[in-house]
Design a protein around this motif. Structure first.
Motif, PDB file in Angstrom:
ATOM      1  N   ASP A  32      11.260  -2.508  -2.001  1.00 29.02           N
ATOM      2  CA  ASP A  32      10.807  -2.936  -0.670  1.00 29.02           C
ATOM      3  C   ASP A  32       9.535  -2.185  -0.266  1.00 29.02           C
ATOM      4  O   ASP A  32       8.610  -2.770   0.309  1.00 29.02           O
ATOM      5  CB  ASP A  32      11.894  -2.690   0.373  1.00 29.02           C
ATOM      6  CG  ASP A  32      13.080  -3.633   0.208  1.00 29.02           C
ATOM      7  OD1 ASP A  32      12.990  -4.552  -0.615  1.00 29.02           O
ATOM      8  OD2 ASP A  32      14.095  -3.434   0.902  1.00 29.02           O
ATOM      9  N   SER A  33       9.487  -0.894  -0.574  1.00 33.97           N
ATOM     10  CA  SER A  33       8.315  -0.088  -0.224  1.00 33.97           C
ATOM     11  C   SER A  33       7.091  -0.536  -1.016  1.00 33.97           C
ATOM     12  O   SER A  33       5.980  -0.632  -0.472  1.00 33.97           O
ATOM     13  CB  SER A  33       8.594   1.394  -0.498  1.00 33.97           C
ATOM     14  OG  SER A  33       9.640   1.875   0.318  1.00 33.97           O
ATOM     15  N   ALA A  34       7.282  -0.812  -2.310  1.00 37.69           N
ATOM     16  CA  ALA A  34       6.165  -1.266  -3.143  1.00 37.69           C
ATOM     17  C   ALA A  34       5.615  -2.598  -2.637  1.00 37.69           C
ATOM     18  O   ALA A  34       4.388  -2.813  -2.604  1.00 37.69           O
ATOM     19  CB  ALA A  34       6.608  -1.384  -4.597  1.00 37.69           C
ATOM     20  N   LEU A  35       6.498  -3.491  -2.204  1.00 36.96           N
ATOM     21  CA  LEU A  35       6.059  -4.780  -1.677  1.00 36.96           C
ATOM     22  C   LEU A  35       5.351  -4.612  -0.332  1.00 36.96           C
ATOM     23  O   LEU A  35       4.388  -5.331  -0.036  1.00 36.96           O
ATOM     24  CB  LEU A  35       7.256  -5.722  -1.538  1.00 36.96           C
ATOM     25  CG  LEU A  35       7.865  -6.193  -2.861  1.00 36.96           C
ATOM     26  CD1 LEU A  35       9.187  -6.911  -2.618  1.00 36.96           C
ATOM     27  CD2 LEU A  35       6.897  -7.112  -3.594  1.00 36.96           C
ATOM     28  N   ALA A  36       5.820  -3.674   0.475  1.00 40.31           N
ATOM     29  CA  ALA A  36       5.147  -3.399   1.754  1.00 40.31           C
ATOM     30  C   ALA A  36       3.749  -2.843   1.514  1.00 40.31           C
ATOM     31  O   ALA A  36       2.802  -3.161   2.245  1.00 40.31           O
ATOM     32  CB  ALA A  36       5.980  -2.420   2.578  1.00 40.31           C
ATOM     33  N   VAL A  37       3.606  -2.019   0.489  1.00 46.23           N
ATOM     34  CA  VAL A  37       2.279  -1.507   0.120  1.00 46.23           C
ATOM     35  C   VAL A  37       1.381  -2.663  -0.314  1.00 46.23           C
ATOM     36  O   VAL A  37       0.207  -2.731   0.066  1.00 46.23           O
ATOM     37  CB  VAL A  37       2.394  -0.454  -1.003  1.00 46.23           C
ATOM     38  CG1 VAL A  37       1.016  -0.129  -1.583  1.00 46.23           C
ATOM     39  CG2 VAL A  37       3.051   0.815  -0.474  1.00 46.23           C
ATOM     40  N   ALA A  38       1.936  -3.586  -1.114  1.00 46.46           N
ATOM     41  CA  ALA A  38       1.164  -4.742  -1.570  1.00 46.46           C
ATOM     42  C   ALA A  38       0.692  -5.582  -0.395  1.00 46.46           C
ATOM     43  O   ALA A  38      -0.411  -6.148  -0.433  1.00 46.46           O
ATOM     44  CB  ALA A  38       2.002  -5.590  -2.515  1.00 46.46           C
ATOM     45  N   ARG A  39       1.496  -5.654   0.652  1.00 45.51           N
ATOM     46  CA  ARG A  39       1.153  -6.464   1.822  1.00 45.51           C
ATOM     47  C   ARG A  39       0.130  -5.756   2.707  1.00 45.51           C
ATOM     48  O   ARG A  39      -0.867  -6.352   3.125  1.00 45.51           O
ATOM     49  CB  ARG A  39       2.428  -6.764   2.614  1.00 45.51           C
ATOM     50  CG  ARG A  39       2.198  -7.388   3.999  1.00 45.51           C
ATOM     51  CD  ARG A  39       1.663  -8.792   3.922  1.00 45.51           C
ATOM     52  NE  ARG A  39       1.358  -9.321   5.229  1.00 45.51           N
ATOM     53  CZ  ARG A  39       2.234  -9.961   5.994  1.00 45.51           C
ATOM     54  NH1 ARG A  39       3.474 -10.134   5.580  1.00 45.51           N
ATOM     55  NH2 ARG A  39       1.867 -10.441   7.163  1.00 45.51           N
ATOM     56  N   HIS A  40       0.362  -4.484   3.006  1.00 45.71           N
ATOM     57  CA  HIS A  40      -0.464  -3.788   3.995  1.00 45.71           C
ATOM     58  C   HIS A  40      -1.605  -2.962   3.384  1.00 45.71           C
ATOM     59  O   HIS A  40      -2.636  -2.778   4.016  1.00 45.71           O
ATOM     60  CB  HIS A  40       0.420  -2.877   4.847  1.00 45.71           C
ATOM     61  CG  HIS A  40       1.495  -3.603   5.582  1.00 45.71           C
ATOM     62  ND1 HIS A  40       1.229  -4.454   6.629  1.00 45.71           N
ATOM     63  CD2 HIS A  40       2.852  -3.612   5.426  1.00 45.71           C
ATOM     64  CE1 HIS A  40       2.362  -4.959   7.096  1.00 45.71           C
ATOM     65  NE2 HIS A  40       3.360  -4.466   6.387  1.00 45.71           N
ATOM     66  N   HIS A  41      -1.394  -2.449   2.173  1.00 46.15           N
ATOM     67  CA  HIS A  41      -2.416  -1.612   1.515  1.00 46.15           C
ATOM     68  C   HIS A  41      -2.554  -2.015   0.054  1.00 46.15           C
ATOM     69  O   HIS A  41      -2.215  -1.239  -0.849  1.00 46.15           O
ATOM     70  CB  HIS A  41      -2.048  -0.128   1.618  1.00 46.15           C
ATOM     71  CG  HIS A  41      -1.717   0.338   3.011  1.00 46.15           C
ATOM     72  ND1 HIS A  41      -2.687   0.590   3.962  1.00 46.15           N
ATOM     73  CD2 HIS A  41      -0.514   0.569   3.619  1.00 46.15           C
ATOM     74  CE1 HIS A  41      -2.099   0.974   5.089  1.00 46.15           C
ATOM     75  NE2 HIS A  41      -0.796   0.968   4.903  1.00 46.15           N
ATOM     76  N   PRO A  42      -3.029  -3.235  -0.222  1.00 46.10           N
ATOM     77  CA  PRO A  42      -3.046  -3.738  -1.608  1.00 46.10           C
ATOM     78  C   PRO A  42      -3.824  -2.867  -2.584  1.00 46.10           C
ATOM     79  O   PRO A  42      -3.453  -2.767  -3.758  1.00 46.10           O
ATOM     80  CB  PRO A  42      -3.672  -5.134  -1.470  1.00 46.10           C
ATOM     81  CG  PRO A  42      -4.341  -5.144  -0.124  1.00 46.10           C
ATOM     82  CD  PRO A  42      -3.568  -4.221   0.728  1.00 46.10           C
ATOM     83  N   LEU A  43      -4.880  -2.206  -2.116  1.00 51.35           N
ATOM     84  CA  LEU A  43      -5.668  -1.358  -3.021  1.00 51.35           C
ATOM     85  C   LEU A  43      -4.873  -0.142  -3.475  1.00 51.35           C
ATOM     86  O   LEU A  43      -5.147   0.420  -4.546  1.00 51.35           O
ATOM     87  CB  LEU A  43      -6.963  -0.917  -2.333  1.00 51.35           C
ATOM     88  CG  LEU A  43      -7.988  -2.033  -2.057  1.00 51.35           C
ATOM     89  CD1 LEU A  43      -9.224  -1.464  -1.365  1.00 51.35           C
ATOM     90  CD2 LEU A  43      -8.379  -2.746  -3.349  1.00 51.35           C
ATOM     91  N   ALA A  44      -3.892   0.260  -2.671  1.00 54.85           N
ATOM     92  CA  ALA A  44      -3.065   1.415  -3.040  1.00 54.85           C
ATOM     93  C   ALA A  44      -2.203   1.124  -4.262  1.00 54.85           C
ATOM     94  O   ALA A  44      -1.718   2.055  -4.916  1.00 54.85           O
ATOM     95  CB  ALA A  44      -2.182   1.827  -1.862  1.00 54.85           C
TER      96      ALA A  44
END
Length: 496
Positions: A32-44
């Motif tokens: 869930d955290s990895a997907l949230a990163v993909a949504r809000h901070h894709p470059l991360a």
């Protein structure tokens, strides 16, 4: 007869330890955290390989520092949660013991208010399997009960008193049987994959892909090879569209979990794992690509005289659809008005893709009609969301940019677009182009009142808050809509 809660000797009970991922929560907070990163901070996402080289615990710590999950709307196992609340009421010590990062675990514990303490990964030690068992023994000795769900929990379940499981994986069930460990209690809150996957891939949305057949149907072209090629294109487009629906659901997990209806979607509810979703995305896109490549081969094999001049034109439009849909999921859906233009365009792309797959050009009449008609459907989708939000007392659609105050403007845009499509239809019927395909063009005028009635009724129902936010679902489930669709078919056949 069980003793009242106040009379239970909690000191005699072993400490109750419960896992988080897959157990207390039906999803995995790491995913869930990895997907949230993909949504809000894709470059991360580019940093994940370097984080992973530091160890799994470090990866979890970095993800937790980058995004904070909405712990209030995680898909909790309700049966297990009720049991923990009962145990908490007796005064029994309960520990949240998880391999998730400590920050996430502490926020879950603070939200639920049930736990005596928290044991979790600290950025250096990944608290799973033997590491978790060692932590238990150093703190509780052998006087603990554990609730888990997956193979890493096997050693803990074998070592504890009164082992319990929640949504156990098939491999854990088999391992427990082999070890002759019988769970004292099972908290099973799962949905059959046979029921979950059709919802996840939006099988009902494949009705949209019938638009691929529209160019050949309106051109009255019944060449076997063309029909077969269009069927293969239909399957290719369906798989591609289903893959993009899964991408959209995975990126929208947090927003969907806050929605009264969308929170029941398979990924948002934890009925399907994010990893299985990613695997199906890869499988569907690969199969879709393979089918798109063989479309011209199928046509030429069955009807050599109908071979396509541009054999891979369909593949191009399939790629345009995929890129546009991904752009919509990642960014465009949050742009006011741009989102409805894109949504309506995705319908029209299906028609153009059908033209590319069959080699039959799209007439200017069909293009004009589809632009206005599907724009009206896109507007009614947003209108219905706002109308339903207004009834719940909300003011803003999360992640969309629309406000309840926009309702009247959307109604104006949507109804105007719908009626504009009827105007295009009337101009076509009165044009000589229609006479070349239909012997009784005057009968086509019967389509006008049917279409006016359907569009008006759609907006009327949406204005009453009775539309479930998806006009496609409405069209294929509403009896009156199906009857009007049958009337359209009969009128067109009578005009031939």
């Amino acid at each position: 007869m069980p003793l009242p809660a106040t009379e239970i000797d909690t000191a005699a009970l072993p400490v109750l330890c419960v896992d988080l991922d897959g157990t207390l929560v039906k999803s995995d907070t790491l995913h869930d955290s990895a997907l949230a990163v993909a949504r809000h901070h894709p470059l991360a996402l580019l940093k994940i390989p370097s984080w992973l080289l530091q160890g799994k615990a470090a990866l979890k710590r970095h993800l937790a520092a980058t995004v904070q999950l909405d712990v209030a709307h995680l898909p909790y196992n309700r049966e297990l949660l009720q049991y923990l609340q009962q145990q908490h009421a007796t005064g029994r010590p309960i520990y949240l013991a998880t391999a998730a990062d400590a920050d996430t675990a502490h926020r879950v514990a603070a939200h639920l208010g049930l736990f005596t303490g928290v044991l979790a990964s600290d950025g250096q030690l990944n608290l799973a399997g033997k590491n978790k068992l060692a932590a238990f023994r150093s703190r509780f000795g052998d006087n603990f009960t554990y609730i888990g769900n997956a193979m890493p929990d096997l050693t803990l379940l074998e070592s504890c008193k009164e082992p319990m499981v929640a949504n156990p994986t098939p491999s854990l069930r088999a391992a427990l049987r082999k070890a002759r460990v019988t769970p004292a209690r099972t908290f099973d809150e799962t949905v059959s994959p046979l029921k979950a996957w059709p919802k996840a891939i939006r099988l009902h949305q494949w009705a949209k892909n019938v638009l691929i057949f529209l160019p050949l149907l309106l051109a009255h072209n019944w060449t076997p090879g063309i029909l077969a090629g269009a069927t293969v294109a239909f399957l290719s487009f369906g798989l591609c569209a289903s893959a993009t629906y899964i991408v959209n659901d995975l990126l929208d997990l947090e927003a969907d979990r806050q929605h009264p209806r969308k929170r029941r979607r398979p990924f948002a509810s934890g009925d399907l794992s994010a990893l299985s979703g990613i695997a199906v995305i890869v499988l569907f896109l690969t199969t879709s690509l393979a089918l798109a490549i063989i479309v011209p081969l199928v046509i030429s094999a069955i009807s050599p005289d109908a071979s396509l001049v541009r054999p891979h034109h369909f593949l191009l439009w399939l790629g345009i659809y995929l890129v546009t849909t991904l752009a919509y999921s990642l960014r465009l859906k949050r742009s006011v008005l741009v989102d409805v233009i894109v949504l309506s365009g995705l319908y029209t792309i299906r028609i153009i893709a059908g033209s590319a797959a069959t080699g039959i050009p799209v007439s200017t009449w069909l293009a004009g009609f589809s632009i206005f008609f599907f724009l009206s459907l896109a507007f009614v989708k947003r209108f219905a969301e706002l109308e339903n939000l207004s009834e719940r007392g909300g003011s803003t659609v999360g992640g969309r940019g629309y406000h309840v105050s926009d309702i009247e403007q959307l109604r104006s845009f949507g109804t105007a677009s719908g009626y504009a499509s009827v105007v295009v239809l009337t101009l076509y019927i009165s044009n000589l182009d229609a006479a070349q395909l239909y012997h009784h063009t005057n009968r086509l005028w019967l389509l006008v009142p049917v279409l006016l009635l359907w569009i008006s009724r759609l907006w009327f129902i949406a204005s009453r808050g009775q539309l479930d936010e998806d006009p496609v679902v409405y069209a294929i489930t509403d009896r009156r809509s199906l009857f009007m669709g049958l009337l359209v078919v009969l009128v067109v056949l009578s005009a031939l």
